[in-house]
Design a protein around this motif. Structure first.
Motif, PDB file in Angstrom:
ATOM      1  N   GLY A 209       0.807  -1.214   0.000  1.00 16.27           N
ATOM      2  CA  GLY A 209       0.000   0.000   0.000  1.00 16.27           C
ATOM      3  C   GLY A 209       0.837   1.260   0.000  1.00 16.27           C
ATOM      4  N   ALA A 210       1.905   1.245   0.790  1.00 14.65           N
ATOM      5  CA  ALA A 210       2.791   2.411   0.838  1.00 14.65           C
ATOM      6  C   ALA A 210       3.447   2.649  -0.520  1.00 14.65           C
ATOM      7  N   ARG A 211       3.800   1.565  -1.225  1.00 12.46           N
ATOM      8  CA  ARG A 211       4.398   1.722  -2.555  1.00 12.46           C
ATOM      9  C   ARG A 211       3.379   2.281  -3.548  1.00 12.46           C
ATOM     10  N   LEU A 212       2.115   1.861  -3.424  1.00 10.78           N
ATOM     11  CA  LEU A 212       1.078   2.386  -4.313  1.00 10.78           C
ATOM     12  C   LEU A 212       0.877   3.889  -4.115  1.00 10.78           C
ATOM     13  N   LEU A 213       1.059   4.340  -2.888  1.00 10.66           N
ATOM     14  CA  LEU A 213       0.889   5.764  -2.594  1.00 10.66           C
ATOM     15  C   LEU A 213       2.067   6.604  -3.065  1.00 10.66           C
TER      16      LEU A 213
ATOM     17  N   GLY B  28       4.610   8.862  -4.596  1.00 10.75           N
ATOM     18  CA  GLY B  28       4.527   9.792  -5.708  1.00 10.75           C
ATOM     19  C   GLY B  28       3.196  10.495  -5.822  1.00 10.75           C
ATOM     20  N   HIS B  29       2.179  10.026  -5.094  1.00 15.68           N
ATOM     21  CA  HIS B  29       0.879  10.706  -5.134  1.00 15.68           C
ATOM     22  C   HIS B  29       0.987  12.009  -4.341  1.00 15.68           C
ATOM     23  N   PRO B  30       0.426  13.099  -4.844  1.00 16.20           N
ATOM     24  CA  PRO B  30       0.535  14.378  -4.129  1.00 16.20           C
ATOM     25  C   PRO B  30      -0.027  14.348  -2.711  1.00 16.20           C
ATOM     26  N   LEU B  31      -0.937  13.412  -2.428  1.00 20.54           N
ATOM     27  CA  LEU B  31      -1.539  13.319  -1.098  1.00 20.54           C
ATOM     28  C   LEU B  31      -0.982  12.161  -0.280  1.00 20.54           C
ATOM     29  N   ALA B  32       0.116  11.587  -0.694  1.00 17.61           N
ATOM     30  CA  ALA B  32       0.668  10.420   0.004  1.00 17.61           C
ATOM     31  C   ALA B  32       0.897  10.688   1.487  1.00 17.61           C
ATOM     32  N   ALA B  33       1.332  11.903   1.820  1.00 17.45           N
ATOM     33  CA  ALA B  33       1.632  12.218   3.219  1.00 17.45           C
ATOM     34  C   ALA B  33       0.410  12.127   4.112  1.00 17.45           C
ATOM     35  N   LEU B  34      -0.772  12.338   3.558  1.00 17.96           N
ATOM     36  CA  LEU B  34      -1.990  12.264   4.363  1.00 17.96           C
ATOM     37  C   LEU B  34      -2.307  10.844   4.803  1.00 17.96           C
ATOM     38  N   ALA B  35      -1.986   9.863   3.985  1.00 18.65           N
ATOM     39  CA  ALA B  35      -2.428   8.497   4.240  1.00 18.65           C
ATOM     40  C   ALA B  35      -1.312   7.508   4.535  1.00 18.65           C
TER      41      ALA B  35
END
Length: 298
Positions: free
Chosen positions: A100-104, A106-113
Protein backbone atom coordinates in the motif's frame (compact mmCIF):
# COMPACT_ATOMS: atom_id res chain seq x y z
CA UNK A 1 -4.50 31.52 -13.09
CA UNK A 2 -1.98 32.03 -10.31
CA UNK A 3 -0.36 29.11 -8.57
CA UNK A 4 -2.02 30.00 -5.26
CA UNK A 5 -5.46 29.69 -6.90
CA UNK A 6 -4.58 26.66 -9.00
CA UNK A 7 -3.21 24.44 -6.23
CA UNK A 8 -6.37 24.31 -4.05
CA UNK A 9 -8.42 23.49 -7.16
CA UNK A 10 -6.47 20.23 -7.49
CA UNK A 11 -7.42 19.00 -4.02
CA UNK A 12 -10.81 17.45 -4.76
CA UNK A 13 -9.62 15.42 -7.81
CA UNK A 14 -6.63 14.09 -5.87
CA UNK A 15 -8.83 13.08 -2.92
CA UNK A 16 -11.30 11.45 -5.30
CA UNK A 17 -8.46 9.51 -6.91
CA UNK A 18 -7.44 8.05 -3.54
CA UNK A 19 -10.99 7.02 -2.66
CA UNK A 20 -11.46 5.35 -6.05
CA UNK A 21 -8.22 3.41 -5.66
CA UNK A 22 -9.36 2.05 -2.30
CA UNK A 23 -12.83 1.24 -3.62
CA UNK A 24 -11.49 -0.97 -6.40
CA UNK A 25 -9.37 -2.88 -3.89
CA UNK A 26 -12.37 -3.54 -1.64
CA UNK A 27 -14.49 -4.66 -4.58
CA UNK A 28 -12.25 -7.73 -4.98
CA UNK A 29 -13.59 -9.21 -1.75
CA UNK A 30 -17.33 -10.00 -1.73
CA UNK A 31 -17.34 -10.38 2.06
CA UNK A 32 -15.93 -6.98 3.03
CA UNK A 33 -18.38 -4.59 1.38
CA UNK A 34 -18.56 -1.51 3.56
CA UNK A 35 -15.46 -2.37 5.61
CA UNK A 36 -13.54 0.70 4.46
CA UNK A 37 -16.49 3.00 5.09
CA UNK A 38 -17.05 1.56 8.58
CA UNK A 39 -13.37 1.81 9.56
CA UNK A 40 -13.24 5.41 8.32
CA UNK A 41 -16.36 6.30 10.31
CA UNK A 42 -15.15 4.62 13.51
CA UNK A 43 -11.82 6.44 13.04
CA UNK A 44 -13.58 9.77 12.63
CA UNK A 45 -15.67 9.24 15.77
CA UNK A 46 -12.63 8.31 17.86
CA UNK A 47 -10.63 11.26 16.51
CA UNK A 48 -13.49 13.62 17.33
CA UNK A 49 -13.70 12.19 20.84
CA UNK A 50 -10.03 13.11 21.28
CA UNK A 51 -10.89 16.73 20.46
CA UNK A 52 -8.57 16.90 17.45
CA UNK A 53 -8.70 19.75 14.97
CA UNK A 54 -11.13 19.35 12.09
CA UNK A 55 -8.39 18.83 9.49
CA UNK A 56 -6.74 16.14 11.65
CA UNK A 57 -10.08 14.36 11.97
CA UNK A 58 -10.51 14.52 8.19
CA UNK A 59 -7.05 13.07 7.62
CA UNK A 60 -7.74 10.21 10.03
CA UNK A 61 -11.08 9.49 8.36
CA UNK A 62 -9.32 9.38 4.97
CA UNK A 63 -6.60 7.12 6.38
CA UNK A 64 -9.26 4.76 7.69
CA UNK A 65 -10.70 4.41 4.20
CA UNK A 66 -7.32 3.83 2.58
CA UNK A 67 -5.68 1.57 5.17
CA UNK A 68 -6.08 -1.69 3.20
CA UNK A 69 -4.89 -0.29 -0.14
CA UNK A 70 -2.09 -2.85 -0.29
CA UNK A 71 -4.43 -5.84 -0.29
CA UNK A 72 -4.66 -5.39 -4.05
CA UNK A 73 -1.34 -7.29 -4.12
CA UNK A 74 -2.57 -10.28 -2.06
CA UNK A 75 -3.89 -13.35 -3.94
CA UNK A 76 -7.66 -13.89 -3.76
CA UNK A 77 -7.07 -17.46 -2.56
CA UNK A 78 -5.40 -16.03 0.55
CA UNK A 79 -7.79 -13.12 1.16
CA UNK A 80 -10.88 -15.33 0.84
CA UNK A 81 -9.58 -18.56 2.33
CA UNK A 82 -12.37 -20.13 4.43
CA UNK A 83 -9.98 -21.75 6.91
CA UNK A 84 -6.94 -20.67 8.97
CA UNK A 85 -3.94 -19.27 7.13
CA UNK A 86 -0.71 -21.26 7.14
CA UNK A 87 2.62 -19.56 7.87
CA UNK A 88 3.32 -18.79 4.22
CA UNK A 89 -0.14 -17.32 3.66
CA UNK A 90 0.11 -15.19 6.80
CA UNK A 91 3.49 -13.93 5.62
CA UNK A 92 1.81 -12.86 2.38
CA UNK A 93 -0.94 -11.01 4.27
CA UNK A 94 1.73 -9.17 6.27
CA UNK A 95 3.12 -7.64 3.07
CA UNK A 96 0.02 -5.52 2.40
CA UNK A 97 1.12 -2.43 4.40
CA UNK A 98 4.32 -2.09 2.35
CA UNK A 99 2.46 -2.74 -0.91
CA UNK A 100 0.00 0.00 0.00
CA UNK A 101 2.79 2.41 0.84
CA UNK A 102 4.40 1.72 -2.55
CA UNK A 103 1.08 2.39 -4.31
CA UNK A 104 0.89 5.76 -2.59
CA UNK A 105 4.44 6.71 -3.50
CA UNK A 106 4.53 9.79 -5.71
CA UNK A 107 0.88 10.71 -5.13
CA UNK A 108 0.53 14.38 -4.13
CA UNK A 109 -1.54 13.32 -1.10
CA UNK A 110 0.67 10.42 0.00
CA UNK A 111 1.63 12.22 3.22
CA UNK A 112 -1.99 12.26 4.36
CA UNK A 113 -2.43 8.50 4.24
CA UNK A 114 1.05 6.93 4.42
CA UNK A 115 1.10 6.34 8.19
CA UNK A 116 -2.37 4.79 8.26
CA UNK A 117 -1.59 2.52 5.32
CA UNK A 118 1.89 1.50 6.46
CA UNK A 119 1.49 1.22 10.25
CA UNK A 120 -2.09 0.24 11.14
CA UNK A 121 -0.94 -3.28 12.13
CA UNK A 122 1.82 -2.08 14.47
CA UNK A 123 1.18 -2.75 18.19
CA UNK A 124 2.20 -0.90 21.38
CA UNK A 125 4.01 -4.01 22.66
CA UNK A 126 6.14 -4.27 19.51
CA UNK A 127 4.57 -7.50 18.20
CA UNK A 128 2.94 -5.90 15.17
CA UNK A 129 4.07 -5.59 11.56
CA UNK A 130 5.71 -4.67 9.26
CA UNK A 131 8.42 -2.99 11.39
CA UNK A 132 7.69 -4.02 14.96
CA UNK A 133 7.24 -0.45 16.17
CA UNK A 134 6.10 0.11 19.73
CA UNK A 135 4.52 2.72 21.98
CA UNK A 136 4.66 6.33 20.85
CA UNK A 137 6.77 5.39 17.83
CA UNK A 138 3.48 4.39 16.23
CA UNK A 139 1.79 7.55 14.85
CA UNK A 140 -1.58 8.51 16.31
CA UNK A 141 -3.41 7.97 13.02
CA UNK A 142 -2.11 4.39 12.80
CA UNK A 143 -3.05 3.64 16.41
CA UNK A 144 -6.58 4.91 15.81
CA UNK A 145 -7.09 3.09 12.51
CA UNK A 146 -5.60 -0.12 13.96
CA UNK A 147 -8.25 -0.25 16.70
CA UNK A 148 -11.08 0.54 14.32
CA UNK A 149 -9.90 -1.99 11.74
CA UNK A 150 -9.70 -4.74 14.37
CA UNK A 151 -13.14 -3.91 15.76
CA UNK A 152 -14.76 -4.07 12.34
CA UNK A 153 -12.94 -7.29 11.50
CA UNK A 154 -14.25 -8.88 14.71
CA UNK A 155 -17.85 -7.72 14.25
CA UNK A 156 -18.12 -8.51 10.53
CA UNK A 157 -18.81 -11.88 8.94
CA UNK A 158 -15.92 -13.30 6.94
CA UNK A 159 -15.55 -16.53 4.90
CA UNK A 160 -13.93 -18.28 7.87
CA UNK A 161 -16.27 -17.15 10.70
CA UNK A 162 -19.41 -15.26 11.67
CA UNK A 163 -19.07 -11.76 13.09
CA UNK A 164 -19.11 -11.58 16.89
CA UNK A 165 -21.41 -9.41 19.06
CA UNK A 166 -20.30 -5.83 19.65
CA UNK A 167 -19.84 -6.28 23.40
CA UNK A 168 -17.54 -9.26 22.92
CA UNK A 169 -15.37 -7.28 20.49
CA UNK A 170 -15.26 -4.33 22.91
CA UNK A 171 -14.21 -6.67 25.73
CA UNK A 172 -11.38 -8.05 23.60
CA UNK A 173 -10.14 -4.52 22.88
CA UNK A 174 -10.36 -3.67 26.59
CA UNK A 175 -8.36 -6.77 27.54
CA UNK A 176 -5.71 -6.10 24.87
CA UNK A 177 -5.32 -2.38 25.68
CA UNK A 178 -1.66 -1.53 26.20
CA UNK A 179 -0.57 -4.63 24.30
CA UNK A 180 -2.25 -4.97 20.92
CA UNK A 181 -4.01 -1.59 21.18
CA UNK A 182 -3.07 1.81 22.58
CA UNK A 183 -4.30 1.89 26.19
CA UNK A 184 -5.93 5.34 26.18
CA UNK A 185 -7.38 5.06 22.70
CA UNK A 186 -8.64 1.56 23.42
CA UNK A 187 -10.42 2.75 26.57
CA UNK A 188 -11.98 5.66 24.68
CA UNK A 189 -13.17 3.40 21.88
CA UNK A 190 -14.71 0.92 24.33
CA UNK A 191 -16.50 3.80 26.05
CA UNK A 192 -17.88 5.03 22.71
CA UNK A 193 -19.12 1.53 21.94
CA UNK A 194 -20.79 1.00 25.30
CA UNK A 195 -22.49 4.38 25.03
CA UNK A 196 -24.02 3.25 21.73
CA UNK A 197 -22.19 5.90 19.71
CA UNK A 198 -20.95 3.33 17.18
CA UNK A 199 -24.29 1.59 16.66
CA UNK A 200 -25.25 3.56 13.55
CA UNK A 201 -22.06 2.34 11.84
CA UNK A 202 -21.98 -1.29 13.00
CA UNK A 203 -23.50 -3.57 10.39
CA UNK A 204 -23.94 -0.81 7.79
CA UNK A 205 -22.35 0.00 4.44
CA UNK A 206 -23.41 3.68 4.47
CA UNK A 207 -25.47 5.94 6.70
CA UNK A 208 -28.85 4.26 7.16
CA UNK A 209 -28.02 1.31 4.89
CA UNK A 210 -27.65 -2.02 6.72
CA UNK A 211 -25.40 -4.75 5.30
CA UNK A 212 -27.29 -6.97 2.90
CA UNK A 213 -26.22 -10.54 2.24
CA UNK A 214 -26.79 -12.34 -1.03
CA UNK A 215 -30.01 -14.40 -0.73
CA UNK A 216 -28.31 -17.17 -2.73
CA UNK A 217 -24.77 -17.52 -1.36
CA UNK A 218 -24.18 -15.23 1.62
CA UNK A 219 -21.58 -12.53 0.85
CA UNK A 220 -22.41 -8.83 0.89
CA UNK A 221 -24.50 -7.18 -1.81
CA UNK A 222 -23.88 -3.45 -1.65
CA UNK A 223 -27.02 -1.31 -1.92
CA UNK A 224 -26.44 2.36 -2.80
CA UNK A 225 -28.01 5.29 -1.00
CA UNK A 226 -29.65 6.36 -4.30
CA UNK A 227 -30.99 2.87 -5.13
CA UNK A 228 -34.53 3.04 -6.49
CA UNK A 229 -37.31 0.42 -6.08
CA UNK A 230 -37.32 -2.31 -8.74
CA UNK A 231 -33.71 -1.65 -9.74
CA UNK A 232 -31.49 -4.71 -9.86
CA UNK A 233 -28.47 -5.41 -7.68
CA UNK A 234 -25.92 -8.18 -8.12
CA UNK A 235 -23.81 -10.49 -6.01
CA UNK A 236 -20.21 -10.28 -7.18
CA UNK A 237 -19.48 -13.71 -5.66
CA UNK A 238 -22.09 -15.98 -7.30
CA UNK A 239 -23.39 -13.55 -9.94
CA UNK A 240 -27.03 -13.74 -8.78
CA UNK A 241 -29.45 -10.93 -9.56
CA UNK A 242 -31.90 -9.53 -6.99
CA UNK A 243 -34.56 -6.84 -7.23
CA UNK A 244 -34.32 -3.98 -4.74
CA UNK A 245 -37.74 -3.55 -3.12
CA UNK A 246 -37.48 -0.96 -0.34
CA UNK A 247 -35.22 0.43 2.37
CA UNK A 248 -35.65 1.80 5.86
CA UNK A 249 -32.86 2.73 8.30
CA UNK A 250 -32.85 -0.81 9.65
CA UNK A 251 -34.22 -2.97 6.88
CA UNK A 252 -33.75 -3.62 3.17
CA UNK A 253 -35.75 -6.09 1.14
CA UNK A 254 -34.17 -7.84 -1.84
CA UNK A 255 -36.10 -10.27 -4.00
CA UNK A 256 -34.04 -12.97 -5.78
CA UNK A 257 -34.93 -13.23 -9.48
CA UNK A 258 -33.23 -16.54 -10.24
CA UNK A 259 -31.28 -14.82 -13.02
CA UNK A 260 -27.49 -14.55 -13.32
CA UNK A 261 -26.01 -11.17 -14.15
CA UNK A 262 -24.23 -10.60 -17.45
CA UNK A 263 -20.57 -9.62 -17.59
CA UNK A 264 -21.56 -5.97 -18.01
CA UNK A 265 -23.98 -6.11 -15.09
CA UNK A 266 -21.35 -7.66 -12.83
CA UNK A 267 -18.77 -5.03 -13.65
CA UNK A 268 -17.45 -3.32 -10.52
CA UNK A 269 -19.12 0.01 -9.86
CA UNK A 270 -18.26 2.77 -7.43
CA UNK A 271 -21.08 4.16 -5.31
CA UNK A 272 -20.91 7.64 -6.82
CA UNK A 273 -23.29 9.25 -4.33
CA UNK A 274 -21.32 8.03 -1.33
CA UNK A 275 -18.01 8.86 -3.02
CA UNK A 276 -19.15 12.42 -3.72
CA UNK A 277 -20.15 12.91 -0.09
CA UNK A 278 -16.81 11.59 1.18
CA UNK A 279 -14.79 13.73 -1.22
CA UNK A 280 -16.81 16.85 -0.45
CA UNK A 281 -16.34 16.42 3.30
CA UNK A 282 -12.61 15.77 3.01
CA UNK A 283 -12.13 18.72 0.65
CA UNK A 284 -13.94 21.15 2.93
CA UNK A 285 -11.95 20.13 6.00
CA UNK A 286 -8.52 19.68 4.42
CA UNK A 287 -8.44 22.62 2.01
CA UNK A 288 -7.07 25.19 4.51
CA UNK A 289 -3.82 23.28 4.98
CA UNK A 290 -3.61 21.54 1.64
CA UNK A 291 -1.55 23.97 -0.38
CA UNK A 292 1.55 23.15 1.65
CA UNK A 293 1.12 19.42 1.11
CA UNK A 294 0.76 19.85 -2.64
CA UNK A 295 3.78 22.14 -2.83
CA UNK A 296 5.84 19.61 -0.85
CA UNK A 297 4.89 16.87 -3.32
CA UNK A 298 6.01 18.79 -6.37
Amino acid sequence: MTKSNHVPSLLAPFIENLYRMAWIVEARDPYTGGHLWRVSQYSRLLAQDLGLEIDEVAQIELGGFLHDLGKVGIPDAVLNKPGPLDDHEYALIKTHPRIGARLLRGHPLAALAHEAVMMHHEMPDGRGYPDGLSGEDIPLIARIVGICDAFDAMTSTRPYRKGMPVEKALSIIQEAAGKQFDADLGARFVHLGREGRLDHVVGHTDHGIPIMNCPMCGPTIVVRRDQKPDEYVYCHHCGSQARFKFRTDENIELEPTGVKGTADQLETEVDEALLSALVAGAYQNLAPRYKGLLDAGR
